[in-house]
Structures are given as structure tokens and as C-alpha cells.
Design a protein around this motif. Structure first.
Motif, PDB file in Angstrom:
ATOM      1  N   GLU A  57       0.839  -1.190   0.000  1.00 49.41           N
ATOM      2  CA  GLU A  57       0.000   0.000   0.000  1.00 49.41           C
ATOM      3  C   GLU A  57       0.878   1.246   0.000  1.00 49.41           C
ATOM      4  N   GLY A  58       0.339   2.332  -0.490  1.00 51.67           N
ATOM      5  CA  GLY A  58       1.057   3.600  -0.480  1.00 51.67           C
ATOM      6  C   GLY A  58       1.724   3.879  -1.811  1.00 51.67           C
ATOM      7  N   SER A  59       2.516   4.903  -1.789  1.00 54.00           N
ATOM      8  CA  SER A  59       3.184   5.375  -3.007  1.00 54.00           C
ATOM      9  C   SER A  59       4.594   4.799  -3.091  1.00 54.00           C
ATOM     10  N   PHE A  60       4.888   4.115  -4.187  1.00 54.46           N
ATOM     11  CA  PHE A  60       6.203   3.528  -4.405  1.00 54.46           C
ATOM     12  C   PHE A  60       6.889   4.223  -5.572  1.00 54.46           C
ATOM     13  N   THR A  61       8.183   4.443  -5.445  1.00 56.14           N
ATOM     14  CA  THR A  61       9.002   4.863  -6.576  1.00 56.14           C
ATOM     15  C   THR A  61       9.380   3.588  -7.307  1.00 56.14           C
ATOM     16  N   GLY A 114      10.226  -1.644  -6.493  1.00 54.70           N
ATOM     17  CA  GLY A 114       9.766  -0.375  -5.949  1.00 54.70           C
ATOM     18  C   GLY A 114      10.287  -0.137  -4.556  1.00 54.70           C
ATOM     19  N   SER A 116       9.519   2.463  -1.075  1.00 49.02           N
ATOM     20  CA  SER A 116       8.692   3.439  -0.376  1.00 49.02           C
ATOM     21  C   SER A 116       9.183   3.497   1.059  1.00 49.02           C
ATOM     22  N   ASN A 158       2.155  -4.383 -14.015  1.00 54.17           N
ATOM     23  CA  ASN A 158       2.362  -3.128 -13.293  1.00 54.17           C
ATOM     24  C   ASN A 158       2.014  -3.330 -11.819  1.00 54.17           C
ATOM     25  N   LEU A 159       2.232  -2.283 -11.027  1.00 50.32           N
ATOM     26  CA  LEU A 159       2.027  -2.372  -9.583  1.00 50.32           C
ATOM     27  C   LEU A 159       0.570  -2.624  -9.234  1.00 50.32           C
ATOM     28  N   GLU A 160      -0.335  -2.021  -9.939  1.00 48.73           N
ATOM     29  CA  GLU A 160      -1.762  -2.234  -9.652  1.00 48.73           C
ATOM     30  C   GLU A 160      -2.150  -3.697  -9.852  1.00 48.73           C
ATOM     31  N   ARG A 163      -0.733  -5.673  -6.933  1.00 47.49           N
ATOM     32  CA  ARG A 163      -1.575  -5.484  -5.738  1.00 47.49           C
ATOM     33  C   ARG A 163      -2.850  -6.329  -5.836  1.00 47.49           C
TER      34      ARG A 163
END
Length: 174
Positions: A57-61, A114, A116, A158-160, A163
Motif C-alpha cells: 500500500e502507499g506510493s512507491f518509486t 519499488g 517506499s 504493473n504495480l496495480e 496489488r
């Protein structure tokens, strides 16, 4: 009859040359065989599914170059006693099957990773009898990493999607 024998001999000689040349090319490695990666020890108890979902969860680079991984994680994907990476970047050649043509090539290839804060994940494909998609979760700081979880996840682009796989039944912990 003589012409037929000459043609057959010529074809056989050509086939022998092509096959011999191919075998010699495949056996010739441009670099010494790639060494083993360091062993990464994961906790013996299974991580709760809610904890793995929460981890991403959250924002990952996002990272698409292995060399951009945090140094402690990068060391986990570098051959023991050497400096070569045991994981290729996206789009680079790697050993995708169990047939080894070039032992200096990695058997893993990064899909994406990623970072974060103190969380880092590495998602890659690994060659072998079957192509596997593997996800590693790490807690990191400037000079160490703590392995948190490792699992097999279907192909995510992708990340989505990754998840979503963690939320459903798309990932499993060995």
C-alpha cells in the motif's frame, strides 16, 4: 549415380559444418559462469495475507534498473564474491528455460521493483523448467535489509496488477 553421390556428400558436409559450428558457438561462453547469489533467509512463519497486501500500500518509486535498487537489496542480487548481477534488467537476455546456452547469463530478469520509505519489493521472472514470477518483500535501511516475504505471483505488468494479485489468489507463499 556419381552426381547423386556427390550431391549427397556435399549436403552431408554442409549439415555437419552447420551443426558443428552451432555447437561450438553455443559452448563458447564470452564470460566465466555466473556465480551463485547469496542465500536470503526468510522468516519460517507464514506472513498473514493482510500484512502482504498492506506492505504494497502507499506510493512507491518504481525501479526498472537493477542497479537502482537500495544497496543492501542489490547485494542480495549480486554473485557471492563477485560484482556481476544475478538478475538482468527488463528486456535484457537471461536464461528463461532449463537449457543453459550461456552460463554467464542470469536466470532471473527484473520485471519491476519499488521503494517506499523503508519498504522495498522486487518482482522478477525466473527461468527453469517453467518460467516463474517471484515477488520479494524487504524492510531496508541505509546499510541492511530484512527479508519479510517471498512468494510466487502470476504475471503482472504493473504495480496495480501486482496489488490485485495479492488481494486475490494470484500469489502463494512456498
Amino acid at each position: 549415380m556419381r552426381r547423386k553421390s556427390i550431391v549427397i556428400a556435399f549436403v552431408c558436409l554442409c549439415l555437419f559444418a552447420v551443426v558443428g559450428g552451432s555447437i561450438a558457438y553455443l559452448r563458447k561462453s564470452k564470460s566465466p559462469p555466473l556465480g551463485e547469489a547469496p542465500s536470503i533467509e526468510y522468516p519460517s512463519e507464514k506472513m498473514a495475507e493482510s500484512a502482504t497486501r498492506h506492505f504494497l500500500e502507499g506510493s512507491f518509486t518504481l525501479i526498472n534498473n537493477v542497479r537502482d535498487l537500495p544497496p543492501p537489496v542489490l547485494r542480495g542480487f549480486t554473485e557471492v564474491g563477485g560484482s556481476r548481477l544475478v538478475i538482468a534488467n527488463p528486456g535484457e537476455d537471461f536464461q528463461a528455460t532449463d537449457v543453459i546456452y550461456d552460463s554467464s547469463q542470469p536466470r532471473k530478469r527484473l520485471i519491476f521493483a519499488g521503494v517506499s520509505g523503508e519498504k522495498c519489493f522486487v518482482y522478477y521472472e525466473q527461468g527453469g523448467i517453467g518460467l516463474s514470477h517471484i515477488l520479494h518483500l524487504f524492510q531496508v535501511n541505509s546499510n541492511s535489509m530484512k527479508p519479510v516475504w517471498k512468494g510466487y505471483c502470476g504475471g503482472a505488468a504493473n504495480l496495480e496488477q501486482l496489488r490485485s494479485m495479492l488481494e486475490g489468489d494470484g500469489c502463494s507463499q512456498p
